[in-house]
Write a protein that holds these residues in place. Structure first.
Motif, PDB file in Angstrom:
ATOM      1  N   GLY A 129       0.826  -1.208   0.000  1.00  0.00           N
ATOM      2  CA  GLY A 129       0.000   0.000   0.000  1.00  0.00           C
ATOM      3  C   GLY A 129       0.858   1.254   0.000  1.00  0.00           C
ATOM      4  O   GLY A 129       0.593   2.214  -0.725  1.00  0.00           O
ATOM      5  N   LYS A 130       1.906   1.237   0.800  1.00  0.00           N
ATOM      6  CA  LYS A 130       2.845   2.366   0.842  1.00  0.00           C
ATOM      7  C   LYS A 130       3.695   2.433  -0.430  1.00  0.00           C
ATOM      8  O   LYS A 130       3.871   3.503  -1.016  1.00  0.00           O
ATOM      9  CB  LYS A 130       3.767   2.261   2.065  1.00  0.00           C
ATOM     10  CG  LYS A 130       3.067   2.437   3.383  1.00  0.00           C
ATOM     11  CD  LYS A 130       2.765   3.884   3.619  1.00  0.00           C
ATOM     12  CE  LYS A 130       2.309   4.108   5.037  1.00  0.00           C
ATOM     13  NZ  LYS A 130       2.121   5.521   5.319  1.00  0.00           N
ATOM     14  N   ILE A 131       4.224   1.305  -0.845  1.00  0.00           N
ATOM     15  CA  ILE A 131       5.096   1.260  -2.021  1.00  0.00           C
ATOM     16  C   ILE A 131       4.341   1.735  -3.268  1.00  0.00           C
ATOM     17  O   ILE A 131       4.851   2.540  -4.047  1.00  0.00           O
ATOM     18  CB  ILE A 131       5.652  -0.168  -2.239  1.00  0.00           C
ATOM     19  CG1 ILE A 131       6.545  -0.593  -1.092  1.00  0.00           C
ATOM     20  CG2 ILE A 131       6.366  -0.297  -3.585  1.00  0.00           C
ATOM     21  CD1 ILE A 131       7.806   0.207  -0.918  1.00  0.00           C
ATOM     22  N   ASP A 132       3.134   1.235  -3.462  1.00  0.00           N
ATOM     23  CA  ASP A 132       2.361   1.581  -4.652  1.00  0.00           C
ATOM     24  C   ASP A 132       1.988   3.057  -4.705  1.00  0.00           C
ATOM     25  O   ASP A 132       1.769   3.614  -5.772  1.00  0.00           O
ATOM     26  CB  ASP A 132       1.102   0.719  -4.751  1.00  0.00           C
ATOM     27  CG  ASP A 132       1.428  -0.741  -5.050  1.00  0.00           C
ATOM     28  OD1 ASP A 132       2.568  -1.031  -5.470  1.00  0.00           O
ATOM     29  OD2 ASP A 132       0.544  -1.596  -4.840  1.00  0.00           O
ATOM     30  N   LYS A 133       1.922   3.687  -3.534  1.00  0.00           N
ATOM     31  CA  LYS A 133       1.597   5.123  -3.473  1.00  0.00           C
ATOM     32  C   LYS A 133       2.849   5.975  -3.339  1.00  0.00           C
ATOM     33  O   LYS A 133       2.757   7.166  -3.087  1.00  0.00           O
ATOM     34  CB  LYS A 133       0.659   5.387  -2.295  1.00  0.00           C
ATOM     35  CG  LYS A 133      -0.696   4.746  -2.467  1.00  0.00           C
ATOM     36  CD  LYS A 133      -1.551   4.950  -1.238  1.00  0.00           C
ATOM     37  CE  LYS A 133      -2.855   4.193  -1.376  1.00  0.00           C
ATOM     38  NZ  LYS A 133      -3.603   4.187  -0.123  1.00  0.00           N
ATOM     39  N   CYS A 134       4.026   5.334  -3.490  1.00  0.00           N
ATOM     40  CA  CYS A 134       5.324   6.016  -3.366  1.00  0.00           C
ATOM     41  C   CYS A 134       5.449   6.753  -2.038  1.00  0.00           C
ATOM     42  O   CYS A 134       5.977   7.864  -1.967  1.00  0.00           O
ATOM     43  CB  CYS A 134       5.532   6.980  -4.540  1.00  0.00           C
ATOM     44  SG  CYS A 134       5.559   6.164  -6.128  1.00  0.00           S
ATOM     45  N   GLN A 135       4.967   6.127  -0.970  1.00  0.00           N
ATOM     46  CA  GLN A 135       5.061   6.708   0.365  1.00  0.00           C
ATOM     47  C   GLN A 135       6.178   6.029   1.139  1.00  0.00           C
ATOM     48  O   GLN A 135       6.469   4.853   0.938  1.00  0.00           O
ATOM     49  CB  GLN A 135       3.743   6.533   1.120  1.00  0.00           C
ATOM     50  CG  GLN A 135       2.580   7.260   0.480  1.00  0.00           C
ATOM     51  CD  GLN A 135       1.270   6.959   1.204  1.00  0.00           C
ATOM     52  OE1 GLN A 135       1.154   5.985   1.939  1.00  0.00           O
ATOM     53  NE2 GLN A 135       0.284   7.807   0.962  1.00  0.00           N
ATOM     54  N   SER A 136       6.759   6.779   2.045  1.00  0.00           N
ATOM     55  CA  SER A 136       7.819   6.246   2.879  1.00  0.00           C
ATOM     56  C   SER A 136       7.262   5.227   3.866  1.00  0.00           C
ATOM     57  O   SER A 136       6.184   5.410   4.426  1.00  0.00           O
ATOM     58  CB  SER A 136       8.497   7.379   3.654  1.00  0.00           C
ATOM     59  OG  SER A 136       9.385   6.845   4.600  1.00  0.00           O
ATOM     60  N   LEU A 137       8.021   4.184   4.085  1.00  0.00           N
ATOM     61  CA  LEU A 137       7.640   3.192   5.095  1.00  0.00           C
ATOM     62  C   LEU A 137       7.991   3.672   6.496  1.00  0.00           C
ATOM     63  O   LEU A 137       7.537   3.130   7.477  1.00  0.00           O
ATOM     64  CB  LEU A 137       8.358   1.869   4.829  1.00  0.00           C
ATOM     65  CG  LEU A 137       7.954   1.162   3.541  1.00  0.00           C
ATOM     66  CD1 LEU A 137       8.878  -0.020   3.291  1.00  0.00           C
ATOM     67  CD2 LEU A 137       6.519   0.716   3.610  1.00  0.00           C
ATOM     68  N   ARG A 138       8.795   4.708   6.601  1.00  0.00           N
ATOM     69  CA  ARG A 138       9.245   5.213   7.892  1.00  0.00           C
ATOM     70  C   ARG A 138       8.577   6.526   8.276  1.00  0.00           C
ATOM     71  O   ARG A 138       8.957   7.142   9.244  1.00  0.00           O
ATOM     72  CB  ARG A 138      10.751   5.404   7.870  1.00  0.00           C
ATOM     73  CG  ARG A 138      11.468   4.124   7.524  1.00  0.00           C
ATOM     74  CD  ARG A 138      12.922   4.220   7.825  1.00  0.00           C
ATOM     75  NE  ARG A 138      13.671   3.133   7.246  1.00  0.00           N
ATOM     76  CZ  ARG A 138      13.768   1.925   7.768  1.00  0.00           C
ATOM     77  NH1 ARG A 138      13.153   1.649   8.880  1.00  0.00           N
ATOM     78  NH2 ARG A 138      14.482   0.990   7.175  1.00  0.00           N
ATOM     79  N   GLY A 139       7.602   6.937   7.524  1.00  0.00           N
ATOM     80  CA  GLY A 139       6.924   8.206   7.775  1.00  0.00           C
ATOM     81  C   GLY A 139       6.121   8.199   9.061  1.00  0.00           C
ATOM     82  O   GLY A 139       5.955   7.178   9.724  1.00  0.00           O
ATOM     83  N   ALA A 140       5.611   9.352   9.415  1.00  0.00           N
ATOM     84  CA  ALA A 140       4.814   9.500  10.634  1.00  0.00           C
ATOM     85  C   ALA A 140       3.604   8.578  10.577  1.00  0.00           C
ATOM     86  O   ALA A 140       2.920   8.485   9.574  1.00  0.00           O
ATOM     87  CB  ALA A 140       4.354  10.945  10.787  1.00  0.00           C
ATOM     88  N   GLY A 141       3.384   7.884  11.669  1.00  0.00           N
ATOM     89  CA  GLY A 141       2.218   7.021  11.775  1.00  0.00           C
ATOM     90  C   GLY A 141       2.448   5.611  11.252  1.00  0.00           C
ATOM     91  O   GLY A 141       1.636   4.747  11.470  1.00  0.00           O
ATOM     92  N   SER A 142       3.549   5.383  10.546  1.00  0.00           N
ATOM     93  CA  SER A 142       3.782   4.026  10.074  1.00  0.00           C
ATOM     94  C   SER A 142       4.395   3.205  11.202  1.00  0.00           C
ATOM     95  O   SER A 142       5.176   3.697  11.993  1.00  0.00           O
ATOM     96  CB  SER A 142       4.703   4.012   8.852  1.00  0.00           C
ATOM     97  OG  SER A 142       5.987   4.440   9.201  1.00  0.00           O
ATOM     98  N   LYS A 143       4.003   1.947  11.249  1.00  0.00           N
ATOM     99  CA  LYS A 143       4.470   1.067  12.309  1.00  0.00           C
ATOM    100  C   LYS A 143       5.776   0.407  11.906  1.00  0.00           C
ATOM    101  O   LYS A 143       6.001   0.105  10.750  1.00  0.00           O
ATOM    102  CB  LYS A 143       3.424  -0.008  12.580  1.00  0.00           C
ATOM    103  CG  LYS A 143       2.133   0.571  13.110  1.00  0.00           C
ATOM    104  CD  LYS A 143       1.131  -0.517  13.369  1.00  0.00           C
ATOM    105  CE  LYS A 143      -0.160   0.052  13.860  1.00  0.00           C
ATOM    106  NZ  LYS A 143      -1.180  -0.959  14.054  1.00  0.00           N
TER     107      LYS A 143
END
Length: 152
Positions: A129-143
């Motif tokens: 879900g994060k990868i497909d949206k080009c979002q960081s896995l270490r961003g705020a709120g990520s576990k």
């Protein structure tokens, strides 16, 4: 985006099979953030142990049953790679380096984890879900639990 995941599990509850020892793969389809089991794919319909007749190892030339999954270990693993070639990733307890390279050539990500099938699927949903949206896995709120399921 819909995609498939292959899971090596003997009981469909725990990730307890190595890639080489897996007799079947549970195939799950991921679509719109939800997963559903769509099929089971059997890696070998014949009992490999009965092919060579030796339970602990085989004396046949080219057989690696003591370290892989019975007779024709490398050939059998190549067939397993072909069996799941339409999957985005495979989840198993452990995987050998050579098999991992074969999967990488087919753009199949490998996750070797020790958890339940549901836990693994939830982590994969989060990860892709994060990868497909080009979002960081270490961003705020990520576990931080995703690190257990990062590709090998």
């Amino acid at each position: 985006m819909a995609y498939k995941i292959a899971i090596a599990s003997s009981d469909e509850i725990h990730i307890d099979e190595t890639f080489g020892a897996a007799k079947l793969f549970h195939i799950f389809e991921i679509n719109d953030g939800k997963y559903e089991k769509v099929e089971e794919r059997f890696a070998n319909e014949n009992n490999q142990e009965s092919q060579c007749g030796v339970s602990g190892g085989c004396s046949r030339e080219g057989c690696h049953s003591a370290v892989s999954s019975g007779c024709n270990g490398n050939e059998g693993n190549s067939k397993k790679v072909q069996l799941i070639a339409d999957c985005r990733c495979v989840i198993c307890k452990k995987i050998g380096f050579q098999i991992q390279k074969q999967l990488e050539r087919k753009a199949i990500t490998v996750f070797d984890v020790s958890c339940t099938v549901n836990q693994a699927l939830e982590k994969i949903l989060f990860y892709y879900g994060k990868i497909d949206k080009c979002q960081s896995l270490r961003g705020a709120g990520s576990k931080k639990t995703v690190t257990d399921a990062e590709p090998v």
